[in-house]
Write a protein that holds these residues in place. Structure first.
Motif, PDB file in Angstrom:
ATOM      1  N   ALA A   2       8.214 -13.222  12.073  1.00  0.00           N
ATOM      2  CA  ALA A   2       7.545 -12.924  13.344  1.00  0.00           C
ATOM      3  C   ALA A   2       8.437 -13.231  14.538  1.00  0.00           C
ATOM      4  O   ALA A   2       8.480 -12.470  15.503  1.00  0.00           O
ATOM      5  CB  ALA A   2       6.240 -13.714  13.435  1.00  0.00           C
ATOM      6  N   LEU A   3       9.145 -14.323  14.471  1.00  0.00           N
ATOM      7  CA  LEU A   3       9.993 -14.755  15.579  1.00  0.00           C
ATOM      8  C   LEU A   3      11.198 -13.852  15.754  1.00  0.00           C
ATOM      9  O   LEU A   3      11.531 -13.448  16.866  1.00  0.00           O
ATOM     10  CB  LEU A   3      10.455 -16.201  15.339  1.00  0.00           C
ATOM     11  N   GLY A   4      11.849 -13.532  14.654  1.00  0.00           N
ATOM     12  CA  GLY A   4      13.115 -12.807  14.746  1.00  0.00           C
ATOM     13  C   GLY A   4      13.054 -11.336  14.418  1.00  0.00           C
ATOM     14  O   GLY A   4      14.066 -10.641  14.530  1.00  0.00           O
ATOM     15  N   GLY A   5      11.896 -10.856  13.996  1.00  0.00           N
ATOM     16  CA  GLY A   5      11.800  -9.451  13.633  1.00  0.00           C
ATOM     17  C   GLY A   5      12.718  -9.097  12.473  1.00  0.00           C
ATOM     18  O   GLY A   5      13.338  -8.043  12.467  1.00  0.00           O
ATOM     19  N   VAL A   6      12.798  -9.989  11.504  1.00  0.00           N
ATOM     20  CA  VAL A   6      13.686  -9.796  10.364  1.00  0.00           C
ATOM     21  C   VAL A   6      12.848  -9.521   9.117  1.00  0.00           C
ATOM     22  O   VAL A   6      11.633  -9.703   9.118  1.00  0.00           O
ATOM     23  CB  VAL A   6      14.595 -11.034  10.139  1.00  0.00           C
ATOM     24  N   THR A   7      13.513  -9.117   8.054  1.00  0.00           N
ATOM     25  CA  THR A   7      12.818  -8.897   6.787  1.00  0.00           C
ATOM     26  C   THR A   7      12.564 -10.241   6.106  1.00  0.00           C
ATOM     27  O   THR A   7      13.234 -11.233   6.429  1.00  0.00           O
ATOM     28  CB  THR A   7      13.669  -8.027   5.842  1.00  0.00           C
ATOM     29  N   PRO A   8      11.641 -10.288   5.164  1.00  0.00           N
ATOM     30  CA  PRO A   8      11.429 -11.533   4.416  1.00  0.00           C
ATOM     31  C   PRO A   8      12.693 -12.022   3.701  1.00  0.00           C
ATOM     32  O   PRO A   8      12.954 -13.231   3.669  1.00  0.00           O
ATOM     33  CB  PRO A   8      10.318 -11.185   3.426  1.00  0.00           C
ATOM     34  N   ASP A   9      13.478 -11.100   3.156  1.00  0.00           N
ATOM     35  CA  ASP A   9      14.730 -11.515   2.506  1.00  0.00           C
ATOM     36  C   ASP A   9      15.683 -12.149   3.503  1.00  0.00           C
ATOM     37  O   ASP A   9      16.329 -13.164   3.215  1.00  0.00           O
ATOM     38  CB  ASP A   9      15.419 -10.322   1.824  1.00  0.00           C
ATOM     39  N   ASP A  10      15.771 -11.558   4.693  1.00  0.00           N
ATOM     40  CA  ASP A  10      16.626 -12.137   5.731  1.00  0.00           C
ATOM     41  C   ASP A  10      16.084 -13.487   6.183  1.00  0.00           C
ATOM     42  O   ASP A  10      16.854 -14.411   6.451  1.00  0.00           O
ATOM     43  CB  ASP A  10      16.740 -11.195   6.936  1.00  0.00           C
ATOM     44  N   ALA A  11      14.756 -13.596   6.263  1.00  0.00           N
ATOM     45  CA  ALA A  11      14.147 -14.870   6.669  1.00  0.00           C
ATOM     46  C   ALA A  11      14.513 -15.969   5.668  1.00  0.00           C
ATOM     47  O   ALA A  11      14.812 -17.097   6.064  1.00  0.00           O
ATOM     48  CB  ALA A  11      12.633 -14.725   6.782  1.00  0.00           C
ATOM     49  N   TRP A  12      14.481 -15.642   4.384  1.00  0.00           N
ATOM     50  CA  TRP A  12      14.868 -16.613   3.350  1.00  0.00           C
ATOM     51  C   TRP A  12      16.316 -17.048   3.560  1.00  0.00           C
ATOM     52  O   TRP A  12      16.626 -18.233   3.535  1.00  0.00           O
ATOM     53  CB  TRP A  12      14.660 -15.997   1.972  1.00  0.00           C
ATOM     54  N   ASP A  13      17.202 -16.080   3.784  1.00  0.00           N
ATOM     55  CA  ASP A  13      18.616 -16.407   4.008  1.00  0.00           C
ATOM     56  C   ASP A  13      18.793 -17.276   5.256  1.00  0.00           C
ATOM     57  O   ASP A  13      19.573 -18.225   5.255  1.00  0.00           O
ATOM     58  CB  ASP A  13      19.449 -15.132   4.143  1.00  0.00           C
ATOM     59  N   LEU A  14      18.057 -16.951   6.306  1.00  0.00           N
ATOM     60  CA  LEU A  14      18.160 -17.721   7.550  1.00  0.00           C
ATOM     61  C   LEU A  14      17.648 -19.146   7.359  1.00  0.00           C
ATOM     62  O   LEU A  14      18.252 -20.100   7.871  1.00  0.00           O
ATOM     63  CB  LEU A  14      17.404 -17.019   8.676  1.00  0.00           C
ATOM     64  N   LEU A  15      16.547 -19.303   6.625  1.00  0.00           N
ATOM     65  CA  LEU A  15      16.035 -20.649   6.351  1.00  0.00           C
ATOM     66  C   LEU A  15      17.058 -21.475   5.578  1.00  0.00           C
ATOM     67  O   LEU A  15      17.280 -22.648   5.885  1.00  0.00           O
ATOM     68  CB  LEU A  15      14.724 -20.591   5.566  1.00  0.00           C
TER      69      LEU A  15
END
Length: 99
Positions: A34-47
């Motif tokens: 929601a914050l970054g407008g990224v995909t769930p896969d990208d969110a996992w990588d970012l976390l």
């Protein structure tokens, strides 16, 4: 028999903790999506990136991110690392997109 019961209780406890941790990580991924407008896969990588760059366990990063929208305090190092990771991701995405 007592030892076996103790081991089963311990295993049950660990499985419950694991399920709760995974749920919290999934919720944190939703915050990042929601914050970054990224995909769930990208969110996992970012976390994972934030966790590594702050030397903070992933579950702790996830707990902070989930508490943050409800008025929780986002640790400065986590917020800073997340901002950098999202900016880098956005830059890389812009560089890849055709003009």
């Amino acid at each position: 028999m007592r030892e076996q019961n103790r081991q089963l209780r311990e295993e049950n406890h660990q499985l419950k903790e694991g399920m709760q941790t995974r749920a919290r990580i999934d919720q944190a991924m939703g915050v990042v999506v929601a914050l970054g407008g990224v995909t769930p896969d990208d969110a996992w990588d970012l976390l994972r990136e934030v966790s590594m760059n702050t030397n903070t366990k992933l579950r702790i990063v996830a707990e902070a991110l989930v508490a943050w929208p409800a008025g929780g305090a986002l640790p400065d190092d986590v917020g800073h690392a997340l901002g950098i990771a999202l900016a880098a991701h956005t830059s890389a995405r812009c560089a890849r997109s055709p003009r």
